[in-house]
Scaffold this motif. Structure first.
Motif, PDB file in Angstrom:
ATOM      1  N   UNK A 104      37.969  59.836  42.805  1.00  0.00           N
ATOM      2  CA  UNK A 104      38.934  60.448  43.719  1.00  0.00           C
ATOM      3  C   UNK A 104      39.881  59.383  44.259  1.00  0.00           C
ATOM      4  N   UNK A 105      39.310  58.209  44.554  1.00  0.00           N
ATOM      5  CA  UNK A 105      40.074  57.079  45.076  1.00  0.00           C
ATOM      6  C   UNK A 105      39.846  55.868  44.182  1.00  0.00           C
ATOM      7  N   UNK A 106      40.914  55.109  43.947  1.00  0.00           N
ATOM      8  CA  UNK A 106      40.812  53.854  43.212  1.00  0.00           C
ATOM      9  C   UNK A 106      41.353  52.737  44.100  1.00  0.00           C
ATOM     10  N   UNK A 107      40.600  51.646  44.177  1.00  0.00           N
ATOM     11  CA  UNK A 107      41.037  50.465  44.924  1.00  0.00           C
ATOM     12  C   UNK A 107      41.054  49.287  43.961  1.00  0.00           C
ATOM     13  N   UNK A 127      45.137  62.572  43.665  1.00  0.00           N
ATOM     14  CA  UNK A 127      44.139  61.542  43.949  1.00  0.00           C
ATOM     15  C   UNK A 127      44.816  60.387  44.702  1.00  0.00           C
ATOM     16  N   UNK A 128      44.004  59.452  45.197  1.00  0.00           N
ATOM     17  CA  UNK A 128      44.545  58.406  46.063  1.00  0.00           C
ATOM     18  C   UNK A 128      44.136  57.022  45.583  1.00  0.00           C
ATOM     19  N   UNK A 129      44.946  56.030  45.955  1.00  0.00           N
ATOM     20  CA  UNK A 129      44.704  54.661  45.503  1.00  0.00           C
ATOM     21  C   UNK A 129      45.197  53.674  46.543  1.00  0.00           C
ATOM     22  N   UNK A 153      51.419  57.017  37.794  1.00  0.00           N
ATOM     23  CA  UNK A 153      50.412  57.928  37.261  1.00  0.00           C
ATOM     24  C   UNK A 153      50.164  59.121  38.171  1.00  0.00           C
ATOM     25  N   UNK A 154      50.791  59.154  39.323  1.00  0.00           N
ATOM     26  CA  UNK A 154      50.648  60.283  40.230  1.00  0.00           C
ATOM     27  C   UNK A 154      49.771  60.027  41.429  1.00  0.00           C
ATOM     28  N   UNK A 155      49.112  58.862  41.489  1.00  0.00           N
ATOM     29  CA  UNK A 155      48.285  58.567  42.647  1.00  0.00           C
ATOM     30  C   UNK A 155      49.129  58.481  43.919  1.00  0.00           C
ATOM     31  N   UNK A 156      48.596  59.003  45.016  1.00  0.00           N
ATOM     32  CA  UNK A 156      49.179  58.804  46.337  1.00  0.00           C
ATOM     33  C   UNK A 156      48.675  57.446  46.813  1.00  0.00           C
ATOM     34  N   UNK A 157      49.550  56.466  46.890  1.00  0.00           N
ATOM     35  CA  UNK A 157      49.141  55.096  47.190  1.00  0.00           C
ATOM     36  C   UNK A 157      49.294  54.797  48.673  1.00  0.00           C
ATOM     37  N   UNK A 158      48.213  54.349  49.287  1.00  0.00           N
ATOM     38  CA  UNK A 158      48.246  53.920  50.682  1.00  0.00           C
ATOM     39  C   UNK A 158      48.901  52.554  50.786  1.00  0.00           C
TER      40      UNK A 158
END
Length: 242
Positions: free
Chosen positions: A96-99, A141-143, A180-185
């Motif tokens: 769900x999240x990638x760091x 998803x988020x990153x 890639x579409x991730x919502x990046x913090x």
């Protein structure tokens, strides 16, 4: 109660006792204590290759010419990626999240992390023609980037010798994760680590753990668009006669 998240932390540092590993371990511990599932990809320890080539695939689309996107697309269709790529793609698909946790070396990430992006986020898995940013395959998803630097905050100020950290991180933040579409913090940046005392390092461990927990509290909408991306993509622009 926060919904349980599947979180992938990709660490790109060759020394297990490095502060980068300490950052990843601290965040993983905090996330697990909060009930989340965490996987750490220790690229160096797991023998991940940085260089792209025919060793990436167990099959061949065109023996006469190695065209990266053509070969990656064929590997997606045939399930023919090398074991290290297949392992990492499975982790990305579940997350769900990638760091991404890495030191800033010569104004960019270590080669092994760039290789992870080149090889794992392959055409047909991480992106296809016509699916990027708001329509990216991993939208919902988020990153986040977590970065350590040798330089002090002053050196990365607007008037500092290196300039602001934002433009330096843009290729990873926007042109990889957001592409890639991730919502990046906002990236977490630990400046001047070699010059930091123990108190400052403890503050970074706590601060990054809090940032990772905050990311895990954000809503996630999962899709499996990556599974069928090649079926719906238009003819690849790079394959059209120019």
């Amino acid at each position: 109660m926060t919904e349980r998240r599947h979180i992938l932390i990709v660490v790109a540092h060759p020394e297990p006792q490095s502060f980068n590993h300490a950052m990843a371990d601290a965040a993983a511990q905090a996330l697990r204590q909060a009930g989340h599932n965490v996987v750490i990809s220790d690229l160096c320890a797991e023998g991940f290759r940085a260089d792209i080539g025919r060793h990436d695939m167990t099959g061949i689309a065109d023996a006469g010419r190695f065209h990266v996107q053509t070969e990656q697309a064929e590997a997606v269709r045939a399930g023919a990626f090398a074991p290290d790529i297949a392992r990492e793609q499975a982790r990305v698909a579940k997350a769900d999240n990638i760091i991404l946790q890495f030191p800033l070396w010569w104004g960019g990430p270590p080669a092994i992390l760039k290789g992870w992006i080149d090889r794992v986020l392959a055409y047909g898995f991480g992106y296809v023609d016509g699916r990027r940013f708001d329509s990216g395959l991993f939208r919902g998803r988020r990153a986040m980037l977590s970065v350590t630097t040798g330089g002090t905050p002053e050196r990365f100020a607007e008037t500092g010798v290196y300039g602001p950290i934002g433009p330096i991180l843009m290729p990873l933040q926007k042109l990889a994760l957001e592409y890639m579409g991730f919502e990046a913090a906002a990236p977490y940046v630990a400046h001047g680590v070699p010059r930091s005392d123990e108190a400052a390092r403890r503050d970074h461990l706590a601060g990054f753990s809090s940032a990772a927990l905050a990311l895990a509290r954000q809503p996630v909408t999962r899709t499996n668009d990556y599974l069928h991306a090649l079926d719906t993509a238009p003819e690849a622009a790079w394959a059209r006669p120019g």
